[in-house]
Design an enzyme around this catalytic site. Structure first.
Site, PDB file in Angstrom:
ATOM      1  CD  GLU A 305      31.816  49.019   5.023  1.00 41.10           C
ATOM      2  OE1 GLU A 305      32.640  48.743   4.137  1.00 41.10           O
ATOM      3  OE2 GLU A 305      31.039  49.977   4.941  1.00 41.10           O
ATOM      4  CG  HIS A 349      42.954  61.787  30.832  1.00 43.67           C
ATOM      5  ND1 HIS A 349      43.405  62.162  32.074  1.00 43.67           N
ATOM      6  CD2 HIS A 349      44.063  61.510  30.094  1.00 43.67           C
ATOM      7  CE1 HIS A 349      44.727  62.133  32.078  1.00 43.67           C
ATOM      8  NE2 HIS A 349      45.151  61.738  30.900  1.00 43.67           N
ATOM      9  CE  LYS A 457      26.856  52.708  -0.337  1.00 43.12           C
ATOM     10  NZ  LYS A 457      27.934  52.171  -1.180  1.00 43.12           N
TER      11      LYS A 457
END
Ligand code: PA5
Length: 490
Positions: A305, A349, A457
């Site tokens: 951000e 892994h 938003k």
């Protein structure tokens, strides 16, 4: 020794080659930009009005006054023993810092075992996703009469937090009756937003209801753990003073001009050069500690951000040298490294295969913990593992990862933490915050806004017919529908 150690050797060409590693000369060539970035940040930090105007007040949070910290600690202690559970509602910066603290500083399995949490209230997080499943299970199983709710939203408007809070409020009201607001604590902006308005209305009716902590001005969500996270720390029994002492010590280390004494600056410079000159556009954070996995998630928000920006920064200097930062619509840059949160040894892994042999387009920051509070030894007669402690094996795994990365010329660095505790965790968070701010300076973007988050938003608000959506935003949404060709929908 409490202090964090930073090893940047593997970011350099002498370990990973000229194509992938930074050369000292490249740092020298950047020295005037580095000096300017330092001067500029220091001038903003030394002017209280600029600090607030550009959202850099977070940098002085480690200096908060002890009296208010003590008051929060007292409120937290009271809640911790009065209730069975605490439900913290919030998303993004109103969640990730708290979750980072929860996993780094509280005992593992805190909620599962009473002894592990010293009989304190269990702590749950909700509102950080609109997936209804976990919330439904939680509300079915928690006792509303014994649950304390903390709702956190700086803007007081965020859809996820609002929706969950409405549901939780109803749940409390149904069981407790009219005084249910006494089980609610709101952390939000001191003046604006519907949550603040709600607090004022409820407190006028009953001063014991909707107790509240106003967020400080000039502290954006993702930089606000040392402000909005304090009540959570207090409830969990963490000494806030210790966290702030660690952050304070780190803020001193990270305010000196000398690059080779300032770990945040050196981290930022090396990653900036790796990004702009060597094509390392992905930043992998790999703590070798289960407790730090949520800190890696917190860091993802911080980096993404803060630095992932479309426009270059535009600085306006007002009267008395007060600065205001915005974006320059004429200078599209589309910059920002992509953060990835991983953890050692689990991801050795999986993701490690790509780190070592995949495209050489990333840097890897490892976090190594030198000492574990409760270590375990493998029993005797277990072959090569006999009598080895897990801490030792984990450090060996980190060392082995470092070797494998260098061997394949993958730039990386290591942050060593003597022990994971409130002091070192506070220092770690502050280090990343300052490193991100400095990288923002070098990239010349505004590291303290997040317009890209606002667009989703706004779309939701538009579709939900929220009153007061600016005409320009509504028009933009109407005029730019996503095209859908039936042929591509299978
Ligand atoms: O860093 C930020 O400011 C954002 O990511 C916010 O934390 C996030 O969007 C939540 O906003 P709010 O605290 O207003 O509910």
């Amino acid at each position: 020794m409490h202090e964090l150690k930073f090893d940047f050797n593997n970011m350099f060409n002498f370990n990973v080659g000229d194509a992938h590693g930074v050369a000292e000369d490249e740092i020298t060539a950047l020295s005037s930009s580095i000096a300017n970035a330092h001067r500029h940040l220091q001038s903003v930090l030394s002017n209280p009005s600029s600090r607030v105007a550009v959202n850099m007040e977070w940098a002085v949070l480690p200096l908060q006054d002890k009296k208010s910290i003590r008051a929060i600690q007292v409120v937290g202690e009271d809640i911790a023993y009065k209730y069975e559970s605490v439900l913290s509602l919030g998303i993004g910066g109103s969640y990730l810092g708290l979750k980072s603290a929860q996993d780094a500083l509280l005992s593992p399995y805190y909620n599962e075992f009473k002894a592990a949490r010293g009989n304190r209230a269990k702590i749950y997080f909700e509102g950080n996703n609109l997936d209804p499943t976990p919330l439904a299970v939680l509300l079915k199983n928690l006792n509303p009469k014994k649950t304390y709710v903390i709702v956190i939203s700086k803007s007081g408007e965020t859809t996820e937090t609002k929706a969950v809070f409405e549901v939780v409020e109803n749940w409390l009201k149904k069981s407790i009756g009219p005084k249910y607001g006494r089980s609610i604590f709101a952390i939000t902006d001191p003046r604006s937003g519907s949550l603040r308005q709600r607090v004022e209305v409820e407190q006028r009716k009953d001063p014991l209801s909707f107790r509240s902590l106003p967020l400080l001005k000039g502290v954006g969500g993702r930089y606000s753990e040392f402000n909005m996270g304090l009540l959570h720390l207090a409830i969990a029994g963490i000494k806030i003073d210790d966290v702030l002492a660690g952050a304070r010590a780190m803020s001193e280390r990270c305010s000196v001009a000398d690059l080779y004494k300032n770990p945040a600056y050196l981290y930022a410079v090396l990653h900036y050069l790796a990004y702009t000159k060597k094509g390392k556009s992905i930043g992998i954070l790999m703590p070798f500690s289960e407790g730090l996995k949520s800190t890696a998630d917190w860091y993802c928000q911080l980096l993404a951000e803060s630095l992932g920006k479309k426009y270059e920064r535009k600085i306006r200097v007002l009267a008395k040298g007060i600065e205001e930062w915005g974006e320059d619509p004429e200078r599209i840059v589309n910059v920002g490294r992509t953060p990835v949160a991983t953890r050692g040894t689990a991801d050795l892994h999986s993701i490690q295969q790509n780190n070592v042999e995949g495209q050489n387009n990333k840097t890897i920051t490892m976090i190594r913990v030198e000492r574990f509070k409760s270590d375990i030894k493998v029993p005797k007669s277990s072959g090569i593992l006999s009598q080895k402690s897990f801490g030792e094996l984990l450090k060996l795994a980190q060392e082995a990862t470092e070797w494998a990365l260098v061997r394949d010329r993958r730039p990386n660095c290591t942050v060593s933490i003597p022990e994971l505790n409130p002091y070192t965790w506070g220092a770690l968070l502050y280090f990343f915050e300052m490193a991100t701010a400095f990288e923002g300076e070098l990239l010349n973007v505004n590291a303290f806004d997040q317009p890209g988050v606002e667009s989703y938003k706004n779309y939701m608000y538009f579709k939900l017919a929220k009153p007061g959506i600016p005409r320009a935003i509504a028009d933009e949404i109407k005029n730019h529908p996503v095209k859908r060709d039936a042929k591509y929908i299978l």
